[in-house]
Design a protein around this motif. Sequence first.
Motif, PDB file in Angstrom:
ATOM      1  N   GLN A  22       4.343   9.112  -7.051  1.00  0.00           N
ATOM      2  CA  GLN A  22       2.974   8.823  -6.450  1.00  0.00           C
ATOM      3  C   GLN A  22       4.062   7.327  -5.642  1.00  0.00           C
ATOM      4  OE1 GLN A  22      -0.407   7.446  -8.131  1.00  0.00           O
ATOM      5  NE2 GLN A  22      -1.316   6.557  -6.132  1.00  0.00           N
ATOM      6  N   LEU A  23       3.969   7.809  -3.888  1.00  0.00           N
ATOM      7  CA  LEU A  23       4.698   6.919  -3.676  1.00  0.00           C
ATOM      8  C   LEU A  23       2.906   5.844  -2.712  1.00  0.00           C
ATOM      9  CD1 LEU A  23       6.955   8.563  -0.641  1.00  0.00           C
ATOM     10  CD2 LEU A  23       7.144   7.107  -2.999  1.00  0.00           C
ATOM     11  N   GLU A  24       2.281   6.885  -2.432  1.00  0.00           N
ATOM     12  CA  GLU A  24       1.125   5.119  -2.267  1.00  0.00           C
ATOM     13  C   GLU A  24       1.152   4.456  -3.438  1.00  0.00           C
ATOM     14  OE1 GLU A  24      -3.599   5.478   0.089  1.00  0.00           O
ATOM     15  OE2 GLU A  24      -1.960   7.380  -0.436  1.00  0.00           O
ATOM     16  N   ALA A  82      -1.865   3.186  -5.079  1.00  0.00           N
ATOM     17  CA  ALA A  82      -3.459   2.725  -5.165  1.00  0.00           C
ATOM     18  C   ALA A  82      -3.497   2.882  -6.986  1.00  0.00           C
ATOM     19  CB  ALA A  82      -3.878   4.243  -4.415  1.00  0.00           C
ATOM     20  N   ARG A  86      -4.557   7.627  -8.803  1.00  0.00           N
ATOM     21  CA  ARG A  86      -3.706   9.317  -8.514  1.00  0.00           C
ATOM     22  C   ARG A  86      -4.260   9.810  -7.028  1.00  0.00           C
ATOM     23  NH1 ARG A  86       1.054  10.706 -10.015  1.00  0.00           N
ATOM     24  NH2 ARG A  86       1.867   9.192 -11.798  1.00  0.00           N
ATOM     25  N   SER A 140       4.531  12.552  -3.849  1.00  0.00           N
ATOM     26  CA  SER A 140       4.916  13.241  -3.727  1.00  0.00           C
ATOM     27  C   SER A 140       6.399  13.177  -3.881  1.00  0.00           C
ATOM     28  CB  SER A 140       5.574  11.571  -2.155  1.00  0.00           C
ATOM     29  OG  SER A 140       4.576  11.060  -1.419  1.00  0.00           O
ATOM     30  N   PRO A 163       0.897  -1.023  -0.116  1.00  0.00           N
ATOM     31  CA  PRO A 163      -0.145   0.469   0.322  1.00  0.00           C
ATOM     32  C   PRO A 163       1.072   0.732   0.376  1.00  0.00           C
ATOM     33  CG  PRO A 163      -0.150  -1.271   2.202  1.00  0.00           C
ATOM     34  CD  PRO A 163       0.694  -1.644   1.492  1.00  0.00           C
ATOM     35  N   MET A 164       2.041   0.954   0.351  1.00  0.00           N
ATOM     36  CA  MET A 164       2.968   2.545   0.392  1.00  0.00           C
ATOM     37  C   MET A 164       4.320   1.918   0.140  1.00  0.00           C
ATOM     38  SD  MET A 164       2.495   6.005   1.361  1.00  0.00           S
ATOM     39  CE  MET A 164       2.814   7.157   1.390  1.00  0.00           C
ATOM     40  N   ARG A 165       5.067   2.321  -0.281  1.00  0.00           N
ATOM     41  CA  ARG A 165       6.160   2.248  -0.398  1.00  0.00           C
ATOM     42  C   ARG A 165       7.118   3.476   0.303  1.00  0.00           C
ATOM     43  NH1 ARG A 165       9.319   4.709  -6.162  1.00  0.00           N
ATOM     44  NH2 ARG A 165      12.084   4.115  -5.619  1.00  0.00           N
ATOM     45  N   THR A 166       7.982   2.478   0.741  1.00  0.00           N
ATOM     46  CA  THR A 166       8.702   3.815   2.055  1.00  0.00           C
ATOM     47  C   THR A 166      10.714   3.101   1.545  1.00  0.00           C
ATOM     48  OG1 THR A 166       8.549   1.829   3.236  1.00  0.00           O
ATOM     49  CG2 THR A 166       7.742   3.108   3.442  1.00  0.00           C
ATOM     50  N   HIS A 180      -1.901  10.311  -4.201  1.00  0.00           N
ATOM     51  CA  HIS A 180      -1.320  11.616  -2.844  1.00  0.00           C
ATOM     52  C   HIS A 180       0.182  11.564  -4.321  1.00  0.00           C
ATOM     53  CE1 HIS A 180       1.774  12.302   0.099  1.00  0.00           C
ATOM     54  NE2 HIS A 180       0.916  12.861   0.078  1.00  0.00           N
TER      55      HIS A 180
END
Length: 382
Positions: free
Chosen positions: A271-273, A275, A278, A282, A215-218, A280
């Motif tokens: 887009q790091l989220e 989903a 689009r 970053s 769900p989120m790229r970190t 969000h």
Amino acid sequence: MGVNNEVELNSEFSLRNAPGFEGSKKQKAATKRVLVELKSGYGGTLVLTAAGDSTIDRPEFLAGFLREFSALEKGGSVAGYDYLFERILARISEYPAMLDNPKLDWDIWRSYLLYESFWDGSGSYRNGDVIAGLDSARDLLWAYLDRHGEALIKNQPRRQWWIQHLTRGLEEPGGRPLRRWFLLQLCAFADSQAASEPEKRAHPSKEKRDAHQAPMRTPSESDPFLVTSNDSKPMGFSEALAAITRPLGLQFSVWGVDPETMPAARTLKVQLEMARWRVHESYIIGQESWSDEKESPDDWGPHFYRVIGRRAGYANVGMPWLPRKDGVYFFTFGKRLYVWPKAEMDAGVLQMLHVAGLVDDAAWRTFQADGFTELKATVTGP
């Protein structure tokens, strides 16, 4: 069109040299029936048979399947080839024990050689008015190495066999641009094996980054980047690498890049989220911060995706193949980030094999004799 693998296909990987597989008369008869059904364009038993089928969920069946369908036969079509590989990849995704016999090395590699010989570089084909993703021996090879990675790292003769074949022909005009990603896959497994058990970490070969799973790229050791902002002060090349690696506890080494001639790091809007839509955006500094602004800012490397509308639950692997020369590539090994120019991609991969201990000094000298110049370290940092 693809590269010429005829020498190998007419010698070592001619069907007359195919390894034998044991099997009862009943199993062989059932396998033949399924292959006949598939030749008629019907998934049949392969689709409808319940789990754990004693005939088709076995390495023996997979070998027979690949010997029948791994190439485009005379009069065949890419659409038909795509359908056949979709069927077998879907089955393998549910019953991966089909891959669990090292004798399949020969068949898996032969199917890839055949694919590479007709591959047109796009990884897709036109089916009427629709551009479709090509399910293929490329996806199968990735899944197979992923399944056998730990065993390959522990078995030196078998590992050498794979490296010998994956590196063959890299020095020829045009090279073999997909093979570099399989070689780095082996390096990632070597790194995982070298780490102590509590410290083992995910590598790109293990991570399936699709919308259903991430769900989120970190920032991580296998995906290093720095989250920043749109108005961040521009950073020099070495300063940016230090800022990326320091929070992750990584050191870094740069090969074949003069840091004094590198432009300031470009801030990327991404887009790091993970989903579908689009939602969000970053700002980061990462691998693509030194690439051509006209190129996509997506990280250059293998990525996983699911074809929209397909029922089968497996992920395809996409691999960049264009000879890009715009910027650098990131790869982590032994808690160190290695950076080298995309323009010297294969030279960096071969050097990485040496660093990872997957080829010895003699093999490394052979690569250099073939024209792959050693990339000199220009900057290192804690």
